[in-house]
Design a protein around this motif. Structure first.
Motif, PDB file in Angstrom:
ATOM      1  N   GLN A 191       0.818  -1.210   0.000  1.00 33.21           N
ATOM      2  CA  GLN A 191       0.000   0.000   0.000  1.00 33.21           C
ATOM      3  C   GLN A 191       0.857   1.267   0.000  1.00 33.21           C
ATOM      4  O   GLN A 191       0.526   2.255  -0.660  1.00 33.21           O
ATOM      5  CB  GLN A 191      -0.920   0.006   1.228  1.00 33.21           C
ATOM      6  CG  GLN A 191      -2.061  -0.989   1.144  1.00 33.21           C
ATOM      7  CD  GLN A 191      -3.086  -0.626   0.084  1.00 33.21           C
ATOM      8  OE1 GLN A 191      -3.469   0.533  -0.048  1.00 33.21           O
ATOM      9  NE2 GLN A 191      -3.508  -1.608  -0.694  1.00 33.21           N
ATOM     10  N   SER A 250      -8.049   0.262   6.556  1.00 32.59           N
ATOM     11  CA  SER A 250      -8.361  -1.080   6.046  1.00 32.59           C
ATOM     12  C   SER A 250      -9.654  -1.629   6.637  1.00 32.59           C
ATOM     13  O   SER A 250     -10.224  -2.576   6.104  1.00 32.59           O
ATOM     14  CB  SER A 250      -7.200  -2.039   6.344  1.00 32.59           C
ATOM     15  OG  SER A 250      -7.108  -2.330   7.736  1.00 32.59           O
ATOM     16  N   TRP A 264     -12.215  -1.532   3.966  1.00 30.44           N
ATOM     17  CA  TRP A 264     -11.998  -2.274   2.738  1.00 30.44           C
ATOM     18  C   TRP A 264     -13.041  -3.384   2.626  1.00 30.44           C
ATOM     19  O   TRP A 264     -13.897  -3.545   3.503  1.00 30.44           O
ATOM     20  CB  TRP A 264     -10.579  -2.842   2.701  1.00 30.44           C
ATOM     21  CG  TRP A 264      -9.497  -1.802   2.688  1.00 30.44           C
ATOM     22  CD1 TRP A 264      -9.675  -0.443   2.660  1.00 30.44           C
ATOM     23  CD2 TRP A 264      -8.085  -2.018   2.745  1.00 30.44           C
ATOM     24  NE1 TRP A 264      -8.461   0.197   2.693  1.00 30.44           N
ATOM     25  CE2 TRP A 264      -7.470  -0.738   2.745  1.00 30.44           C
ATOM     26  CE3 TRP A 264      -7.283  -3.145   2.801  1.00 30.44           C
ATOM     27  CZ2 TRP A 264      -6.085  -0.583   2.776  1.00 30.44           C
ATOM     28  CZ3 TRP A 264      -5.903  -3.000   2.830  1.00 30.44           C
ATOM     29  CH2 TRP A 264      -5.309  -1.729   2.821  1.00 30.44           C
ATOM     30  N   LYS A 323     -10.839  -8.333   3.366  1.00 33.49           N
ATOM     31  CA  LYS A 323      -9.556  -7.634   3.482  1.00 33.49           C
ATOM     32  C   LYS A 323      -9.568  -6.589   4.592  1.00 33.49           C
ATOM     33  O   LYS A 323      -8.783  -5.641   4.555  1.00 33.49           O
ATOM     34  CB  LYS A 323      -9.198  -6.981   2.148  1.00 33.49           C
ATOM     35  CG  LYS A 323      -8.950  -7.995   1.042  1.00 33.49           C
ATOM     36  CD  LYS A 323      -8.595  -7.313  -0.267  1.00 33.49           C
ATOM     37  CE  LYS A 323      -8.347  -8.344  -1.360  1.00 33.49           C
ATOM     38  NZ  LYS A 323      -8.017  -7.714  -2.663  1.00 33.49           N
ATOM     39  N   ARG A 324     -10.447  -6.786   5.547  1.00 35.04           N
ATOM     40  CA  ARG A 324     -10.498  -5.858   6.679  1.00 35.04           C
ATOM     41  C   ARG A 324      -9.434  -6.266   7.695  1.00 35.04           C
ATOM     42  O   ARG A 324      -9.711  -6.850   8.737  1.00 35.04           O
ATOM     43  CB  ARG A 324     -11.887  -5.858   7.314  1.00 35.04           C
ATOM     44  CG  ARG A 324     -12.968  -5.243   6.441  1.00 35.04           C
ATOM     45  CD  ARG A 324     -14.313  -5.290   7.140  1.00 35.04           C
ATOM     46  NE  ARG A 324     -14.298  -4.559   8.398  1.00 35.04           N
ATOM     47  CZ  ARG A 324     -15.227  -4.689   9.352  1.00 35.04           C
ATOM     48  NH1 ARG A 324     -16.240  -5.518   9.157  1.00 35.04           N
ATOM     49  NH2 ARG A 324     -15.140  -3.997  10.471  1.00 35.04           N
TER      50      ARG A 324
END
Length: 400
Positions: free
Chosen positions: A245, A277, A280, A284-285
């Motif tokens: 990221q 995140s 997200w 994908k948390r």
């Protein structure tokens, strides 16, 4: 403890009311002692504030809150369409029409048709279905779980216009409010004229208490340095994600002492990405996953229960392999070995005295035989939140 039940007839109602009278009279008898103690603790203002909210809270519980009725109707219509499609999909997977809310039909499908191992109890509840989901590649189970989660949003209004969820009944007659309403539905509530709705939460309070119940170590240092534990754990669990990221290695953050993290260039950007995140896609948390690891590990949860809990809280989006779940928990305890030490000290204290005390020094007595199942049933937490053990640093805890 003679009135803890839902009365079914006039005699039982009479018994319940007598029980409540005893409760009120007993409180009246001990009130002078409570007032004397609150005076010593300088807690009078806190007690007065809490008492002033009793009537508003009870009123809100019984009457509910105003809601945006048009938006409510739109959500309910969408949910009905969604449920119809889920049921259509389920019928294609199963080969016949099956009501996901019917324990009998779901049980027959799982244990008669699919020949799954039948548990001794709770044949079709959420936890059992999640455990089957982890063991077997059956998409139908995911559809059943999704259908039920959507069905819960088709609220039973119990004669009010509150849009509240139905739960256990009060005195067998009236529905009660749930405590935690899904975020996406909170926007439906409308404040009364001249009022505003607020949400107050002491961020990380429970984790901080754990940090001070343990001996001084990394976990307490996080709070002393103003670093959220969930962010720190996410950093160490998913370094490759953050490196991708940010377009740079995060090894310097992973290797630095906690006290120096905030001084490393780029820390604020890394902190913001990790926190973000949580918004997200469900699988994908990473911040959420780290948060789950923190809560599970602080209460001694083992990998099998952790996997089920993660699947449940993510509504089926995060299905960890057992190996991965073990790695998450092992990483946490490697970072904070003092937490396992606290667990072991608490168990030994329980074995030797059969008493645990909460943060106010109130004792809880355990008179039954202390076996492995009691301390850690199926890997779940051995220590209830209200029974957290206070070590020698209790005075420091009160100061905090």
């Amino acid at each position: 403890n003679e009135g803890c039940y839902n009365p079914q007839n006039s005699e039982q109602f009479d018994q319940l009311y007598h029980y409540n009278v005893k409760d009120v009279l007993t409180m009246a008898l001990i009130k002078p002692s409570i007032e004397a103690l609150s005076g010593k603790m300088k807690a009078g203002g806190s007690i007065e504030q809490a008492n002033s909210m009793v009537v508003p809270y009870l009123t809100a519980m019984c009457q509910g809150l105003r809601i945006n009725t048009e938006e409510k109707k739109a959500i309910l219509m969408r949910n009905e369409r969604y449920k119809a499609q889920l049921r259509r999909m389920l019928s294609l997977l199963v080969g016949r029409d099956l009501n996901p809310n019917s324990p009998k039909q779901v049980s027959e499908y799982l244990y008669n048709d699919m020949k799954l191992k039948k548990p001794s109890k709770d044949l079709t509840n959420e936890k059992t279905l999640l455990q089957h989901r982890l063991k077997h590649n059956l998409p139908s189970i995911s559809v059943i779980l999704k259908y039920r989660s959507i069905a819960k949003e088709s609220y039973n209004l119990a004669g009010t216009s509150t849009f509240r969820l139905a739960s256990r009944k009060l005195l067998g007659r009236w529905g009660t409010n749930i405590q935690n309403i899904p975020k996406k539905l909170r926007k439906l509530f409308i404040a009364d004229k001249g009022k505003v709705l607020v949400q107050a939460d002491q961020a990380g309070a429970e984790a901080m208490i754990v940090g001070y119940l343990c001996v001084p170590g990394n976990f307490r240092t996080l709070f002393l340095e103003g670093i959220k534990s969930h962010v720190f754990v996410a950093l160490r669990l998913f370094p490759d994600v953050w490196a991708e990221q940010l377009g740079r290695s995060v090894d310097d953050f992973c290797e630095a002492p906690i006290s120096e993290l905030r001084n490393i260039k780029g820390w604020d950007d890394l902190y913001a990405v990790i926190k973000d995140s949580d918004n997200w896609s469900a699988d994908k948390r990473y911040y959420f996953m780290a948060k789950m690891v923190c809560h599970a590990s602080n209460y001694g949860m083992k990998a099998p229960t952790f996997r089920t809990n993660m699947l449940q809280k993510s509504q089926g989006a995060i299905a960890l392999e057992n190996k991965e779940a073990k790695r998450f928990l092992a990483t946490y305890h490697k970072l904070f070995p003092e937490i396992n030490q606290w667990h072991n000290e608490t168990i030994e204290k329980l074995k030797s005295t059969k008493i645990l005390k909460n943060l106010f020094g109130y004792p809880r007595y355990f008179m039954k035989h202390l076996n492995r199942e009691m301390i850690s049933p199926r890997g779940e937490r051995f220590c209830m939140r209200s029974e957290a053990m206070i070590g020698d640093n209790w005075k420091e805890m009160i100061d905090v």
